[in-house]
Write a protein that holds these residues in place. Structure first.
Motif, PDB file in Angstrom:
ATOM      1  N   ARG A  74       0.791  -0.997   0.192  1.00 17.28           N
ATOM      2  CA  ARG A  74      -0.046   0.059   0.001  1.00 17.28           C
ATOM      3  C   ARG A  74       0.796   1.308   0.138  1.00 17.28           C
ATOM      4  O   ARG A  74       0.569   2.273  -0.757  1.00 17.28           O
ATOM      5  N   ASN A  75       1.817   1.243   0.979  1.00 17.16           N
ATOM      6  CA  ASN A  75       2.614   2.506   1.191  1.00 17.16           C
ATOM      7  C   ASN A  75       3.939   2.430   0.477  1.00 17.16           C
ATOM      8  O   ASN A  75       4.702   3.415   0.870  1.00 17.16           O
ATOM      9  N   GLY A  76       4.314   1.401  -0.270  1.00 17.10           N
ATOM     10  CA  GLY A  76       5.395   1.460  -1.109  1.00 17.10           C
ATOM     11  C   GLY A  76       6.822   1.016  -0.282  1.00 17.10           C
ATOM     12  O   GLY A  76       6.839   0.807   0.798  1.00 17.10           O
ATOM     13  N   THR A  77       7.884   0.759  -1.016  1.00 17.29           N
ATOM     14  CA  THR A  77       9.253   0.549  -0.612  1.00 17.29           C
ATOM     15  C   THR A  77      10.092   1.630  -0.985  1.00 17.29           C
ATOM     16  O   THR A  77      10.214   1.938  -2.239  1.00 17.29           O
ATOM     17  N   TRP A  78      10.969   2.126  -0.156  1.00 14.49           N
ATOM     18  CA  TRP A  78      11.887   3.436  -0.354  1.00 14.49           C
ATOM     19  C   TRP A  78      13.148   3.026   0.006  1.00 14.49           C
ATOM     20  O   TRP A  78      13.467   2.583   1.149  1.00 14.49           O
ATOM     21  N   ILE A  79      14.113   3.430  -0.940  1.00 13.32           N
ATOM     22  CA  ILE A  79      15.449   3.280  -0.560  1.00 13.32           C
ATOM     23  C   ILE A  79      16.050   4.717  -0.905  1.00 13.32           C
ATOM     24  O   ILE A  79      16.082   5.226  -2.204  1.00 13.32           O
ATOM     25  N   GLU A  80      16.764   5.400   0.009  1.00 16.65           N
ATOM     26  CA  GLU A  80      17.290   6.794  -0.225  1.00 16.65           C
ATOM     27  C   GLU A  80      16.304   7.693  -0.667  1.00 16.65           C
ATOM     28  O   GLU A  80      16.606   8.529  -1.549  1.00 16.65           O
ATOM     29  N   GLY A  81      15.107   7.785  -0.198  1.00 21.86           N
ATOM     30  CA  GLY A  81      13.950   8.643  -0.668  1.00 21.86           C
ATOM     31  C   GLY A  81      13.343   8.252  -2.160  1.00 21.86           C
ATOM     32  O   GLY A  81      12.404   9.019  -2.543  1.00 21.86           O
ATOM     33  N   ARG A  82      13.939   7.248  -2.699  1.00 16.65           N
ATOM     34  CA  ARG A  82      13.296   6.668  -4.068  1.00 16.65           C
ATOM     35  C   ARG A  82      12.370   5.603  -3.838  1.00 16.65           C
ATOM     36  O   ARG A  82      12.962   4.487  -3.185  1.00 16.65           O
ATOM     37  N   ARG A  83      11.203   5.566  -4.589  1.00 17.42           N
ATOM     38  CA  ARG A  83      10.330   4.540  -4.314  1.00 17.42           C
ATOM     39  C   ARG A  83      10.866   3.442  -5.269  1.00 17.42           C
ATOM     40  O   ARG A  83      11.201   3.843  -6.659  1.00 17.42           O
ATOM     41  N   VAL A  84      11.009   2.124  -5.149  1.00 14.31           N
ATOM     42  CA  VAL A  84      11.356   1.098  -5.630  1.00 14.31           C
ATOM     43  C   VAL A  84      10.199   0.082  -6.033  1.00 14.31           C
ATOM     44  O   VAL A  84       9.749  -0.186  -4.834  1.00 14.31           O
ATOM     45  N   MET A  85      10.498  -0.780  -6.965  1.00 13.54           N
ATOM     46  CA  MET A  85       9.493  -1.826  -7.212  1.00 13.54           C
ATOM     47  C   MET A  85      10.545  -2.981  -7.113  1.00 13.54           C
ATOM     48  O   MET A  85      10.010  -4.087  -6.782  1.00 13.54           O
ATOM     49  N   GLN A  86      11.573  -3.081  -7.812  1.00 10.12           N
ATOM     50  CA  GLN A  86      12.286  -4.110  -8.035  1.00 10.12           C
ATOM     51  C   GLN A  86      13.924  -3.513  -8.072  1.00 10.12           C
ATOM     52  O   GLN A  86      14.017  -2.742  -9.077  1.00 10.12           O
ATOM     53  N   VAL A  87      14.824  -3.842  -7.383  1.00 10.27           N
ATOM     54  CA  VAL A  87      16.058  -3.425  -7.238  1.00 10.27           C
ATOM     55  C   VAL A  87      17.123  -4.318  -6.590  1.00 10.27           C
ATOM     56  O   VAL A  87      16.672  -4.870  -5.775  1.00 10.27           O
ATOM     57  N   TYR A  88      18.359  -4.425  -7.017  1.00  9.76           N
ATOM     58  CA  TYR A  88      19.475  -5.108  -6.326  1.00  9.76           C
ATOM     59  C   TYR A  88      19.699  -4.336  -5.160  1.00  9.76           C
ATOM     60  O   TYR A  88      19.995  -3.182  -5.284  1.00  9.76           O
ATOM     61  N   VAL A  89      19.932  -4.868  -4.031  1.00  9.55           N
ATOM     62  CA  VAL A  89      20.541  -4.388  -2.612  1.00  9.55           C
ATOM     63  C   VAL A  89      21.780  -4.918  -2.234  1.00  9.55           C
ATOM     64  O   VAL A  89      21.896  -6.081  -2.550  1.00  9.55           O
ATOM     65  N   GLU A  90      22.462  -4.233  -1.523  1.00 13.47           N
ATOM     66  CA  GLU A  90      23.740  -4.611  -1.091  1.00 13.47           C
ATOM     67  C   GLU A  90      23.842  -4.530   0.530  1.00 13.47           C
ATOM     68  O   GLU A  90      22.965  -3.672   0.936  1.00 13.47           O
TER      69      GLU A  90
END
Length: 433
Positions: A74-90
């Motif tokens: 509902r409220n999204g997923t955020w990394i460093e202020g940017r909303r992401v749907m699919q992304v590689y994380v470290e």
């Protein structure tokens, strides 16, 4: 018989840890390929934050790294202020879910695990390292007469794993007795489990398998714990009888979360989980789909053509119902393919997408079949939808469902079984288990 050579590989444990929000300090770690996060108790990391969705994100270990996917939150997923749907994380990345902040972490040193050489263990099939590691652990546990807890999502093959352990153990000539815990209630559980003709007696010398152990009523758990602890079963005033069976339990739910919510006893959990194995979901091991499909088609005795295009479509789907859903799709598709319907796979695997994109309706799909085949297909789809809705409206109470349908209890059970509708799967779909 070919000799299976095992190998040892280094795998680094990784984790997701809550570093901000109501659940600060909570953590989920794994050597497996996937962790799921959300408010539902079936997740690996269960959050109480009301701004987090029931199934919010999943993070999967792939050959290219840790891949994070938003699961339609509902409220999204955020990394460093940017909303992401699919992304590689470290390792070191911080992920924001509602009011919760989660840190991605990974061990600097690897853990050595054994990977089996074969592509099957009993009826479990898989060529991936993830499944071969499971086979190695199950083979090891089978040799020891210890209690075992098998975890994994619905449809991953937990009962198949339990049967394989039984058949590779010293109890292989004894009975393998299954207890469907979703059908137990406090009033009848004592008789069904511990009575003169109960499950414990029937499993004497063999294996007693508790399918979905989290469904055992809380009132029954102390009695079950005593029997497991003492290895004795009361048979009368001041008398008891030794029990001689191995206990294997399975769960699609996060039992540690159940313990925190006071729905499952911690001491019972530790008695059951002397050994613990987790089956990975199909979406994290799509390399296994070709070999799985071949095996399933052969067992079904069907003529489904597993062309490169077919396998590509199968590998492109997420399989929320795991291997059980794959089997159902191939089984239903076999009938449609016999009529020359070449669009069966896209319809069965991705019905909503097909409809949005102008795909064939059900009537159009069965239009090429002879009458009786078309009728059987439509009736099958109707029955599955009808009984799933009835069980939902009756709050999964069989007596209420009996009254709503006008069917006898025996007929209702038969039709649910015929359509592959298991109570625990229906509850999982509604987020009630």
């Amino acid at each position: 018989m070919p000799v299976e050579h095992a190998k040892r590989v280094q795998v680094r444990e990784w984790s997701l840890e809550v570093v901000g929000g109501p659940d600060k300090g909570k953590k989920a770690s794994t050597l497996d390929g996937l962790l799921r996060v959300g408010g539902d108790t079936t997740n690996d990391l269960v959050l109480t934050d009301g701004t987090v969705s029931r199934r919010h994100i999943e993070v999967e270990r792939t050959q290219s790294g840790l891949l994070l996917r938003d699961l339609g939150s509902r409220n999204g997923t955020w990394i460093e202020g940017r909303r992401v749907m699919q992304v590689y994380v470290e390792p070191g990345d911080k992920v924001q879910l509602g009011k919760t902040k989660i840190a991605v972490k990974q061990q600097t040193r690897g853990t050595e695990i054994e990977v089996a050489g074969g592509e099957a263990f009993g009826d479990l099939v898989g060529a991936s390292d993830a499944m071969r590691a499971v086979f190695s652990e199950l083979k090891r546990v089978a040799k020891e007469d210890m209690n075992l807890l098998i975890e994994g999502e619905t449809g991953t093959g937990k009962e198949l794993a339990a049967r394989a352990v039984h058949h590779h153990s010293g109890r292989r000539f004894g009975t393998f007795r299954v207890v469907d815990c979703s059908l137990l209630d406090a009033a009848t559980a004592d008789k069904e489990l511990f009575g003169p003709e109960g499950a414990v007696v029937q499993a004497d010398g063999g294996t007693l398998f508790f399918d979905e152990i989290a469904e055992v009523p809380l009132q029954v758990q102390p009695r079950l714990l005593r029997v497991i602890e003492t290895r004795e079963m009361p048979v009368g005033t001041g008398k008891s009888k030794p029990i001689n069976c191995r206990i294997i339990a399975s769960s699609a739910r996060n039992l540690m979360e159940e313990i925190e919510q006071n729905r499952f006893r911690k001491d019972l959990f530790f008695r059951l989980a002397v050994a613990k194995v987790r089956l990975p979901p199909l979406r994290t091991r799509k390399a296994d789909i070709p070999v799985l499909a071949q095996v399933l088609v052969k067992k079904l005795g069907s003529q489904v053509e597993l062309s490169a295009q077919t396998l590509s479509l199968l590998e492109g789907y997420e399989w929320p119902g795991n291997v059980r859903e794959l089997r159902n799709v191939l089984e239903r598709g076999a009938l449609m393919q016999q009529t020359g319907n070449t669009s069966w796979l896209d319809f069965l695997v991705k019905p909503e997408t097909s409809k949005r994109e102008g795909g064939a309706s059900l009537v159009e799909l069965v239009g090429g079949m002879v009458y009786h085949e078309a009728k059987d297909r439509v009736v099958a789809d109707f029955e599955r939808g009808y009984f799933a809705e009835i069980m939902k409206r009756s709050n999964f109470d069989m007596k209420d469902a009996e009254a709503r349908t006008g069917l006898s209890m025996q007929s209702l059970y038969r039709l649910l079984k015929k359509n592959g509708l298991r109570m625990k799967d229906l509850k999982n779909a509604e987020g009630l288990s």
